[in-house]
Motif scaffolding. Structure first.
Motif, PDB file in Angstrom:
ATOM      1  N   ILE A   1       0.849  -1.200   0.000  1.00 42.78           N
ATOM      2  CA  ILE A   1       0.000   0.000   0.000  1.00 42.78           C
ATOM      3  C   ILE A   1       0.881   1.244   0.000  1.00 42.78           C
ATOM      4  CG2 ILE A   1      -1.800   1.283   1.220  1.00 42.78           C
ATOM      5  CD1 ILE A   1      -2.499  -1.385   2.658  1.00 42.78           C
ATOM      6  N   ASN A   2       0.614   2.142  -0.931  1.00 42.87           N
ATOM      7  CA  ASN A   2       1.203   3.480  -0.913  1.00 42.87           C
ATOM      8  C   ASN A   2       0.139   4.436  -0.383  1.00 42.87           C
ATOM      9  OD1 ASN A   2       3.801   2.907  -2.348  1.00 42.87           O
ATOM     10  ND2 ASN A   2       2.411   2.360  -4.003  1.00 42.87           N
ATOM     11  N   ALA A   3       0.291   4.881   0.852  1.00 44.37           N
ATOM     12  CA  ALA A   3      -0.679   5.786   1.468  1.00 44.37           C
ATOM     13  C   ALA A   3      -0.217   7.221   1.226  1.00 44.37           C
ATOM     14  CB  ALA A   3      -0.803   5.498   2.957  1.00 44.37           C
TER      15      ALA A   3
ATOM     16  N   ILE B   1      -0.331  -4.651  12.096  1.00 42.88           N
ATOM     17  CA  ILE B   1       0.396  -5.846  11.623  1.00 42.88           C
ATOM     18  C   ILE B   1       1.371  -5.561  10.476  1.00 42.88           C
ATOM     19  CG2 ILE B   1      -1.438  -7.387  12.381  1.00 42.88           C
ATOM     20  CD1 ILE B   1      -1.047  -6.908   8.684  1.00 42.88           C
ATOM     21  N   ALA B   2       1.266  -4.404   9.832  1.00 39.08           N
ATOM     22  CA  ALA B   2       2.067  -4.140   8.639  1.00 39.08           C
ATOM     23  C   ALA B   2       3.327  -3.342   8.970  1.00 39.08           C
ATOM     24  CB  ALA B   2       1.247  -3.384   7.604  1.00 39.08           C
ATOM     25  N   PRO B   3       4.479  -3.733   8.413  1.00 34.84           N
ATOM     26  CA  PRO B   3       5.659  -2.876   8.530  1.00 34.84           C
ATOM     27  C   PRO B   3       5.448  -1.608   7.706  1.00 34.84           C
ATOM     28  CG  PRO B   3       6.101  -4.702   7.039  1.00 34.84           C
ATOM     29  CD  PRO B   3       4.754  -4.951   7.640  1.00 34.84           C
TER      30      PRO B   3
ATOM     31  N   LYS C   1       0.435   4.856  15.978  1.00 39.23           N
ATOM     32  CA  LYS C   1       0.883   3.647  16.675  1.00 39.23           C
ATOM     33  C   LYS C   1       1.113   2.551  15.636  1.00 39.23           C
ATOM     34  CE  LYS C   1      -1.596   4.717  20.948  1.00 39.23           C
ATOM     35  NZ  LYS C   1      -1.975   6.069  20.531  1.00 39.23           N
ATOM     36  N   THR C   2       2.385   2.353  15.267  1.00 36.99           N
ATOM     37  CA  THR C   2       2.727   1.351  14.257  1.00 36.99           C
ATOM     38  C   THR C   2       4.216   1.069  14.315  1.00 36.99           C
ATOM     39  OG1 THR C   2       2.394   0.738  11.933  1.00 36.99           O
ATOM     40  CG2 THR C   2       3.250   2.951  12.368  1.00 36.99           C
ATOM     41  N   ASN C   3       4.643   0.103  13.527  1.00 33.83           N
ATOM     42  CA  ASN C   3       6.054  -0.265  13.455  1.00 33.83           C
ATOM     43  C   ASN C   3       6.686   0.368  12.219  1.00 33.83           C
ATOM     44  OD1 ASN C   3       8.568  -1.549  13.616  1.00 33.83           O
ATOM     45  ND2 ASN C   3       7.819  -3.374  12.547  1.00 33.83           N
ATOM     46  N   ILE C   4       7.349   1.519  12.401  1.00 31.71           N
ATOM     47  CA  ILE C   4       8.062   2.142  11.287  1.00 31.71           C
ATOM     48  C   ILE C   4       9.424   1.465  11.180  1.00 31.71           C
ATOM     49  CG2 ILE C   4       9.061   4.269  10.383  1.00 31.71           C
ATOM     50  CD1 ILE C   4       6.873   5.816  11.812  1.00 31.71           C
TER      51      ILE C   4
ATOM     52  N   CYS D   1      13.545  -5.101   2.543  1.00 28.48           N
ATOM     53  CA  CYS D   1      12.150  -5.041   2.127  1.00 28.48           C
ATOM     54  C   CYS D   1      11.443  -6.256   2.715  1.00 28.48           C
ATOM     55  CB  CYS D   1      12.030  -5.007   0.602  1.00 28.48           C
ATOM     56  SG  CYS D   1      12.307  -6.594  -0.217  1.00 28.48           S
ATOM     57  N   PRO D   2      10.128  -6.189   2.895  1.00 30.58           N
ATOM     58  CA  PRO D   2       9.414  -7.332   3.472  1.00 30.58           C
ATOM     59  C   PRO D   2       9.437  -8.518   2.515  1.00 30.58           C
ATOM     60  CG  PRO D   2       7.873  -5.693   2.655  1.00 30.58           C
ATOM     61  CD  PRO D   2       9.229  -5.082   2.553  1.00 30.58           C
ATOM     62  N   GLU D   3       9.570  -9.714   3.046  1.00 28.44           N
ATOM     63  CA  GLU D   3       9.573 -10.907   2.195  1.00 28.44           C
ATOM     64  C   GLU D   3       8.162 -11.294   1.771  1.00 28.44           C
ATOM     65  OE1 GLU D   3      11.692 -14.075   4.028  1.00 28.44           O
ATOM     66  OE2 GLU D   3      13.563 -12.926   4.222  1.00 28.44           O
ATOM     67  N   LYS D   4       7.181 -10.992   2.607  1.00 24.04           N
ATOM     68  CA  LYS D   4       5.795 -11.318   2.295  1.00 24.04           C
ATOM     69  C   LYS D   4       4.894 -10.482   3.192  1.00 24.04           C
ATOM     70  CE  LYS D   4       5.853 -15.249   5.491  1.00 24.04           C
ATOM     71  NZ  LYS D   4       5.614 -16.702   5.652  1.00 24.04           N
ATOM     72  N   GLY D   5       3.591 -10.668   3.014  1.00 26.66           N
ATOM     73  CA  GLY D   5       2.629  -9.961   3.854  1.00 26.66           C
ATOM     74  C   GLY D   5       2.310  -8.565   3.355  1.00 26.66           C
ATOM     75  N   ILE D   6       1.615  -7.818   4.179  1.00 30.41           N
ATOM     76  CA  ILE D   6       1.208  -6.459   3.839  1.00 30.41           C
ATOM     77  C   ILE D   6       2.330  -5.500   4.215  1.00 30.41           C
ATOM     78  CG2 ILE D   6      -0.474  -4.627   4.311  1.00 30.41           C
ATOM     79  CD1 ILE D   6      -2.490  -6.849   4.999  1.00 30.41           C
ATOM     80  N   SER D   7       2.621  -4.566   3.328  1.00 24.87           N
ATOM     81  CA  SER D   7       3.582  -3.499   3.635  1.00 24.87           C
ATOM     82  C   SER D   7       2.959  -2.166   3.285  1.00 24.87           C
ATOM     83  CB  SER D   7       4.894  -3.694   2.861  1.00 24.87           C
ATOM     84  OG  SER D   7       4.670  -3.704   1.468  1.00 24.87           O
TER      85      SER D   7
END
Length: 312
Positions: A217-219, A239-241, A258-261, A275-281
């Motif tokens: 996701i590009n927010a 849950i997303a990095p 409140k998140t994991n930057i 970069c994340p290997e999988k999942g939502i980023s």
């Protein structure tokens, strides 16, 4: 003293190319994670958090975005890559009643000031609206390149599905091609591999149960007050990095989030961040002064090169 040149909106539009903008933005991403003298092969930068000044008479605001990017590359029209130091400041005004004037004016106006890096003399005033739109698009493209297509398990040979939420200037600009318009956001994003949100919502419009398990996701959007993280639900942030363009900017603009930057995108580009290997980023796009500075320098040098050629 020589007078500064003025480069209009239409002239900027005629000069800028996709490759020019993406190169400049990628240089800017790298510059904010490299300290001066640590690596002479990469650009480095200094920029202040954006300064907000209220205009009481018209209920508007003035945003000031100063920045300096050094040792950054610009590809000239002849293919030569030259290194520059750029000192610039972007000024943005928001006047909510401009569209009621006759003739109308945009509610948001932008100008970029370029200064001589040796003397500090103002050398150029450039209309910044076109640059603001397309450097934001380029930031999403560069972030997606490294955070989604950089994953080992991504096979793009069969194509990917892109969903764009929002149909304003940013939404239209992000949409290189549009095949279908959906009636609901859930329909739009349910099969998407990459999502761009470009809205001015004050309430979340995306939630975890709408998304595929491996989506980027590009927010991009911001609420009317300037808040940058209203579009995504807290269940996504839980849950997303999250990656940002500038960690210093995040300290101000995302202070209450409140998140994991994880890191800045520039760290991933340089190989010091993963970069994340999988999942939502999530790429939380904040916008940086040095992005505008780098793109403006490319425009200025292209114009200067073209004028030199015409005199020969």
């Amino acid at each position: 003293m020589t007078s500064p040149v003025f480069i209009s909106y239409n002239e900027v539009k005629n000069i800028l190319t996709s490759s020019m903008i993406k190169e400049s933005v990628e240089e800017a991403f790298k510059s904010v994670v490299v300290s001066k003298g640590n690596n002479q092969d990469h650009p480095y930068a200094y920029q202040c958090p954006r300064i907000r000044t209220s205009s009481h008479n018209v209920n508007g605001i003035l945003l000031t975005m100063p920045g300096c990017i050094s040792n950054h590359k610009v590809t000239l029209p002849n293919g030569e890559r030259k290194t520059f130091e750029t000192l610039a400041c972007k000024l943005i005004t928001r006047s909510p009643k401009n569209n009621q004037l006759t003739p109308q004016l945009p509610n948001v106006l932008a100008n970029i000031l370029l200064f001589d890096e040796q003397t500090g003399q103002l050398k150029c005033v450039m209309d910044g609206k076109y640059i603001t739109v397309w450097r934001t698009v380029a930031a999403s493209l560069v972030a997606t390149k490294f955070l989604y297509f950089g994953r080992k398990n991504v096979n793009a040979s069969n194509g990917v599905t892109l969903a764009i939420v929002g149909c304003g200037v940013q939404g239209e600009s992000h949409a290189l091609e549009m095949f279908r318009v959906f009636s609901t956001i859930r329909e739009c994003v349910s099969n998407a591999d990459i999502i761009v949100t470009c809205t001015r919502t004050v309430e979340p419009i995306l939630h975890l149960n709408m998304l595929k398990k491996d989506v980027h996701i590009n927010a991009v959007g911001a609420a009317p007050g300037g808040k940058h993280y209203c579009e995504l639900g807290q269940d996504i942030y839980d849950i997303a990095p999250v990656y940002v363009d500038s960690l210093n900017g995040a300290k101000t603009d995302l202070a209450d989030l409140k998140t994991n930057i994880v890191c800045a995108v520039g760290e991933v580009i340089l190989g010091v961040g993963k970069c994340p290997e999988k999942g939502i980023s999530v790429f939380q796009s904040l916008g940086m002064a040095v992005e505008d500075a780098a793109v403006a320098q490319a425009v200025f040098q292209y114009r200067k090169n073209k004028q030199t050629k015409s005199r020969l």
